[in-house]
Design a protein around this motif. Structure first.
Motif, PDB file in Angstrom:
ATOM      1  N   THR A 253       0.845  -1.203   0.000  1.00 46.08           N
ATOM      2  CA  THR A 253       0.000   0.000   0.000  1.00 46.08           C
ATOM      3  C   THR A 253       0.874   1.245   0.000  1.00 46.08           C
ATOM      4  OG1 THR A 253      -1.722  -1.132   1.284  1.00 46.08           O
ATOM      5  CG2 THR A 253      -1.820   1.284   1.205  1.00 46.08           C
ATOM      6  N   ILE A 254       0.590   2.176  -0.916  1.00 47.71           N
ATOM      7  CA  ILE A 254       1.270   3.472  -0.953  1.00 47.71           C
ATOM      8  C   ILE A 254       0.294   4.503  -0.385  1.00 47.71           C
ATOM      9  CG2 ILE A 254       2.516   5.154  -2.355  1.00 47.71           C
ATOM     10  CD1 ILE A 254       3.728   2.368  -2.478  1.00 47.71           C
ATOM     11  N   PHE A 255       0.685   5.216   0.687  1.00 44.85           N
ATOM     12  CA  PHE A 255      -0.215   6.176   1.311  1.00 44.85           C
ATOM     13  C   PHE A 255      -0.199   7.510   0.561  1.00 44.85           C
ATOM     14  CE2 PHE A 255       0.773   3.150   4.637  1.00 44.85           C
ATOM     15  CZ  PHE A 255      -0.483   2.884   5.149  1.00 44.85           C
ATOM     16  N   PRO A 256      -1.381   8.164   0.451  1.00 49.45           N
ATOM     17  CA  PRO A 256      -1.510   9.402  -0.337  1.00 49.45           C
ATOM     18  C   PRO A 256      -0.985  10.633   0.392  1.00 49.45           C
ATOM     19  CG  PRO A 256      -3.609   8.876   0.667  1.00 49.45           C
ATOM     20  CD  PRO A 256      -2.675   7.753   1.044  1.00 49.45           C
ATOM     21  N   MET A 257       0.324  10.669   0.634  1.00 50.26           N
ATOM     22  CA  MET A 257       0.931  11.795   1.334  1.00 50.26           C
ATOM     23  C   MET A 257       2.124  12.282   0.511  1.00 50.26           C
ATOM     24  SD  MET A 257       0.727  10.249   5.209  1.00 50.26           S
ATOM     25  CE  MET A 257       0.837  11.857   5.975  1.00 50.26           C
ATOM     26  N   ARG A 258       2.078  13.543   0.101  1.00 47.00           N
ATOM     27  CA  ARG A 258       3.106  14.062  -0.797  1.00 47.00           C
ATOM     28  C   ARG A 258       4.387  14.416  -0.071  1.00 47.00           C
ATOM     29  NH1 ARG A 258       0.421  18.648  -4.395  1.00 47.00           N
ATOM     30  NH2 ARG A 258       2.485  18.519  -5.366  1.00 47.00           N
ATOM     31  N   ALA A 259       4.268  14.989   1.136  1.00 49.25           N
ATOM     32  CA  ALA A 259       5.456  15.433   1.870  1.00 49.25           C
ATOM     33  C   ALA A 259       6.138  14.253   2.556  1.00 49.25           C
ATOM     34  CB  ALA A 259       5.072  16.481   2.907  1.00 49.25           C
ATOM     35  N   PRO A 260       7.458  14.279   2.686  1.00 46.13           N
ATOM     36  CA  PRO A 260       8.176  13.243   3.438  1.00 46.13           C
ATOM     37  C   PRO A 260       7.721  13.218   4.893  1.00 46.13           C
ATOM     38  CG  PRO A 260       9.708  14.537   2.110  1.00 46.13           C
ATOM     39  CD  PRO A 260       8.394  15.246   2.058  1.00 46.13           C
ATOM     40  N   GLN A 261       7.593  12.016   5.461  1.00 48.07           N
ATOM     41  CA  GLN A 261       7.132  11.856   6.840  1.00 48.07           C
ATOM     42  C   GLN A 261       8.305  11.576   7.777  1.00 48.07           C
ATOM     43  OE1 GLN A 261       3.651  12.336   7.671  1.00 48.07           O
ATOM     44  NE2 GLN A 261       4.107  13.252   5.697  1.00 48.07           N
ATOM     45  N   LYS A 262       8.207  12.120   9.008  1.00 50.25           N
ATOM     46  CA  LYS A 262       9.271  11.967   9.995  1.00 50.25           C
ATOM     47  C   LYS A 262       8.977  10.868  11.013  1.00 50.25           C
ATOM     48  CE  LYS A 262      12.066  15.495   8.911  1.00 50.25           C
ATOM     49  NZ  LYS A 262      11.342  16.102   7.808  1.00 50.25           N
ATOM     50  N   HIS A 263       7.689  10.517  11.194  1.00 50.29           N
ATOM     51  CA  HIS A 263       7.366   9.504  12.208  1.00 50.29           C
ATOM     52  C   HIS A 263       6.065   8.815  11.853  1.00 50.29           C
ATOM     53  CE1 HIS A 263       8.197   7.749  16.157  1.00 50.29           C
ATOM     54  NE2 HIS A 263       6.889   7.640  16.252  1.00 50.29           N
ATOM     55  N   VAL A 264       5.988   7.517  12.166  1.00 41.41           N
ATOM     56  CA  VAL A 264       4.782   6.738  11.899  1.00 41.41           C
ATOM     57  C   VAL A 264       4.600   5.732  13.035  1.00 41.41           C
ATOM     58  CG1 VAL A 264       6.013   5.015  10.500  1.00 41.41           C
ATOM     59  CG2 VAL A 264       3.570   5.400  10.120  1.00 41.41           C
ATOM     60  N   THR A 265       3.342   5.466  13.429  1.00 41.67           N
ATOM     61  CA  THR A 265       3.047   4.598  14.574  1.00 41.67           C
ATOM     62  C   THR A 265       1.806   3.755  14.300  1.00 41.67           C
ATOM     63  OG1 THR A 265       3.875   6.314  16.073  1.00 41.67           O
ATOM     64  CG2 THR A 265       2.585   4.544  17.063  1.00 41.67           C
ATOM     65  N   PHE A 266       1.865   2.441  14.602  1.00 46.33           N
ATOM     66  CA  PHE A 266       0.669   1.619  14.623  1.00 46.33           C
ATOM     67  C   PHE A 266      -0.029   1.819  15.972  1.00 46.33           C
ATOM     68  CE2 PHE A 266       2.945  -0.945  11.417  1.00 46.33           C
ATOM     69  CZ  PHE A 266       1.925  -1.146  10.490  1.00 46.33           C
ATOM     70  N   TYR A 267      -1.368   1.835  15.964  1.00 45.92           N
ATOM     71  CA  TYR A 267      -2.134   1.999  17.200  1.00 45.92           C
ATOM     72  C   TYR A 267      -3.328   1.053  17.183  1.00 45.92           C
ATOM     73  CZ  TYR A 267      -5.083   4.228  20.779  1.00 45.92           C
ATOM     74  OH  TYR A 267      -5.871   4.481  21.874  1.00 45.92           O
ATOM     75  N   GLN A 268      -3.317   0.040  18.059  1.00 48.11           N
ATOM     76  CA  GLN A 268      -4.400  -0.942  18.196  1.00 48.11           C
ATOM     77  C   GLN A 268      -4.761  -1.604  16.871  1.00 48.11           C
ATOM     78  OE1 GLN A 268      -7.691   0.953  20.182  1.00 48.11           O
ATOM     79  NE2 GLN A 268      -6.614   1.080  22.145  1.00 48.11           N
ATOM     80  N   ASP A 269      -3.739  -1.943  16.088  1.00 50.45           N
ATOM     81  CA  ASP A 269      -3.858  -2.713  14.848  1.00 50.45           C
ATOM     82  C   ASP A 269      -4.564  -1.999  13.692  1.00 50.45           C
ATOM     83  OD1 ASP A 269      -2.604  -4.880  16.083  1.00 50.45           O
ATOM     84  OD2 ASP A 269      -4.495  -5.700  16.794  1.00 50.45           O
ATOM     85  N   LEU A 270      -5.457  -1.060  13.985  1.00 51.92           N
ATOM     86  CA  LEU A 270      -6.274  -0.468  12.931  1.00 51.92           C
ATOM     87  C   LEU A 270      -5.905   0.973  12.610  1.00 51.92           C
ATOM     88  CD1 LEU A 270      -9.799  -1.802  13.977  1.00 51.92           C
ATOM     89  CD2 LEU A 270      -8.312  -2.671  12.168  1.00 51.92           C
ATOM     90  N   VAL A 271      -5.351   1.681  13.576  1.00 50.47           N
ATOM     91  CA  VAL A 271      -5.088   3.105  13.376  1.00 50.47           C
ATOM     92  C   VAL A 271      -3.596   3.341  13.178  1.00 50.47           C
ATOM     93  CG1 VAL A 271      -5.270   5.405  14.387  1.00 50.47           C
ATOM     94  CG2 VAL A 271      -7.091   3.745  14.746  1.00 50.47           C
TER      95      VAL A 271
END
Length: 296
Positions: A253-271
């Protein structure tokens, strides 16, 4: 609690000062509280803001529910990384790691419990610590950043016990794959490296920028954020924010975000929460649809 405006700024200019601060804000780090109800976010001004996730995700949530419960000054420079234990929030800046009590952070006047510095080659070397990772079974903390190495610290004694070397440029992010057990690291060299903690050896390398669907040459090859949930990994930076199946090393899956991201987190499997060059934290509720944003 909003950050205090310097006394030198006239009252009529306070709103302008705060607007400029938000305009130039970068959120470098996030960590969910042990109870799962709060999210801590750290920015380039050295501030940590605590948000109520339970209030923001409520069906009766209002705009005020998406503002910080409290904000405090944690480091002199940017808060590059954060991670939570059962009781503490650990935050990292330029060459230092600090510990805070979650129970105290929701009150005014929060003070650090301790501060530690990894051993560097010279006393003049103070590289940023871009990533922190807890290894519960070892009761240890892994740190990585500007010196291109992974340092292991014993949380009971505060001593540094191991160094892993392999990246050819500085390291931005770490993640823990508990089943293996393996540590994943992403760096400026464009690679996600997997390390077996039992042997202290590198066991796999994924060069994300070489996959056409992820590659964004105009942004570079660097990996700025990384998270894993069992057989899945999310990473991004120069390449697009992408969900990977680890066993097959396949982007799904490619997420629809144009700007580079600095941090990403899974939260309760769905979020999934993602943050980058703005004052917002974007929240995805089904690993593809952006539901809403939290804001400083």
């Amino acid at each position: 609690m909003e950050r205090a405006v310097p006394l030198a700024v006239p009252l009529g200019q306070a709103e302008v000062f705060q607007a400029l601060q938000r305009l130039h804000m970068t959120i470098f780090s996030q960590s969910v509280s042990p109870c799962g109800k709060f999210l801590a976010a750290g920015n380039n001004y050295g501030q940590i803001a605590i948000f109520s996730l339970s209030a923001a995700l409520s069906s009766e949530a209002k705009e005020e529910s998406k503002k910080p419960v409290v904000t405090f000054q944690a480091h002199d420079g940017p808060v590059y990384s954060m991670v939570s234990t059962d009781r503490h929030l650990l935050s990292a800046g330029d060459g230092e790691v600090k510990a805070w009590l979650w129970a105290e952070m929701l009150k005014k006047g929060c003070k650090e419990l301790w501060c530690r510095q990894p051993p560097y080659r010279t006393s003049l070397e103070v590289p940023e610590i871009n990533a922190l990772l807890l290894v519960p079974k070892e009761n240890s903390l892994i740190l990585a950043g500007g010196d291109c190495q992974l340092h292991t610290m014993d949380l009971e004694t505060g001593t540094f016990t191991r160094v892993l070397r392999g990246h050819t440029d500085y390291i931005h992010c770490l993640a823990f794959r508990e089943r293996s057990p393996e540590v994943l690291s992403g760096g400026e060299d464009g690679a996600v490296r997997l390390w077996d903690l039992r042997t202290a050896k590198e066991v796999q390398t994924i060069e994300v920028y070489k996959h056409e669907e992820c590659s964004r040459p105009h942004n570079g090859r660097w990996i700025g954020c990384l998270a894993t949930d069992s057989d899945w990994m999310v990473c991004g930076g120069g390449p697009a924010l992408t969900l990977w199946h680890l066993r097959s090393s396949t982007p799904t899956t490619i997420f629809p975000m144009r700007a580079p991201q600095k941090h990403v987190t899974f939260y309760q499997d769905l979020v999934l929460t993602a943050a980058g060059n703005s004052c917002r934290v974007d929240v995805f509720t089904n690993l593809g649809y952006r539901a809403f944003s939290l804001s400083f």
